[in-house]
Design a protein around this motif. Sequence first.
Motif, PDB file in Angstrom:
ATOM      1  N   ASP A 113      33.321  43.641 -23.034  1.00 57.11           N
ATOM      2  CA  ASP A 113      32.912  44.127 -21.715  1.00 57.11           C
ATOM      3  C   ASP A 113      32.655  42.956 -20.774  1.00 57.11           C
ATOM      4  N   TYR A 117      29.287  44.940 -16.884  1.00 57.89           N
ATOM      5  CA  TYR A 117      29.608  46.248 -17.473  1.00 57.89           C
ATOM      6  C   TYR A 117      30.633  47.052 -16.649  1.00 57.89           C
ATOM      7  N   ASP A 120      34.241  50.192 -18.611  1.00 60.06           N
ATOM      8  CA  ASP A 120      34.423  51.640 -18.687  1.00 60.06           C
ATOM      9  C   ASP A 120      34.959  52.246 -17.389  1.00 60.06           C
ATOM     10  N   TYR A 121      35.098  51.438 -16.339  1.00 63.53           N
ATOM     11  CA  TYR A 121      35.649  51.943 -15.085  1.00 63.53           C
ATOM     12  C   TYR A 121      37.165  52.096 -15.213  1.00 63.53           C
ATOM     13  N   ASP A 122      37.751  52.980 -14.390  1.00 63.04           N
ATOM     14  CA  ASP A 122      39.206  52.986 -14.300  1.00 63.04           C
ATOM     15  C   ASP A 122      39.619  51.818 -13.402  1.00 63.04           C
ATOM     16  N   ARG A 126      37.210  49.765 -10.961  1.00 65.05           N
ATOM     17  CA  ARG A 126      36.920  48.364 -11.291  1.00 65.05           C
ATOM     18  C   ARG A 126      37.230  47.471 -10.090  1.00 65.05           C
TER      19      ARG A 126
END
Length: 266
Positions: A113, A117, A120-122, A126
């Motif tokens: 990561d 953090y 986890d984003y698309d 991001r």
Amino acid sequence: MPTTGTAPQRFIAKEVTVRCATLCWASDAWSAIISFFWRSSTPPLTPAMQGYLRGWHHDCQKSVVVDNTRAWLHAIEMLLHIEPEAKLIVCLRDLGQIYGAIEAQHQRTILIDFVDYLADYDRFGRADALFAKDKAIGAPLISLHGVPDLPTHVQERLFFVRFEDLMAQPVACLSLIYKWLGVEPLTINADQLAVGVQESDSHHDMKYTHKQASKITAPKRHEISPRIQTLIETAYAWYYQLYYPQLKKRPVTHRSAATLFDNRQQ
């Protein structure tokens, strides 16, 4: 900016043998120092900060010290107050390619990561996050956005070099940099560079790796979403007009880097 800031510093340090050091400001320690001096009747803040800065490089025997700290642009007027002879080399790159380089590195290290953090984003999310005012791309852009408002004598201490030009014409670009710095000219062999000590990758938790090459090779162009590229160019038209005027004309709309994609729902 990621992937751009170290290029001129590396060539100057390796080829001119100017020492390179990164000055890290510990905010808590620095606040304690200022608080200590402020309690005196005549707080000697300027000489105290000058002493700290010069003491950091006290064992350098060269006429020029290269300090690779991008935050200096944000604090350029403070820097010139404590070190009037300081000069700043600012390396630029197409913003879409900066985002593309970060995204490409994420795909290579997708199991690790980001420090803030973003894994986890698309891709769209991001990109949006990276251009926020406190993130990797957005924070330096705020400093650049303020450059036109600086006094002329401050702007004269800044030298801007495009990453693309440095890759395409390294010898010519470095000759201009040497001349502007006032150091002896040196012709480098772009196909045979000295490889120095490997930098630590721990600052970003091993997300970004530092690699050195023995020759200058322009990186491949990163393919990114046309929608993301268009939104970047629209939101940061001022950047492209100031630093990439050879590209197609864009309407100038100076704006904060706090939020990039206002038209998320369109």
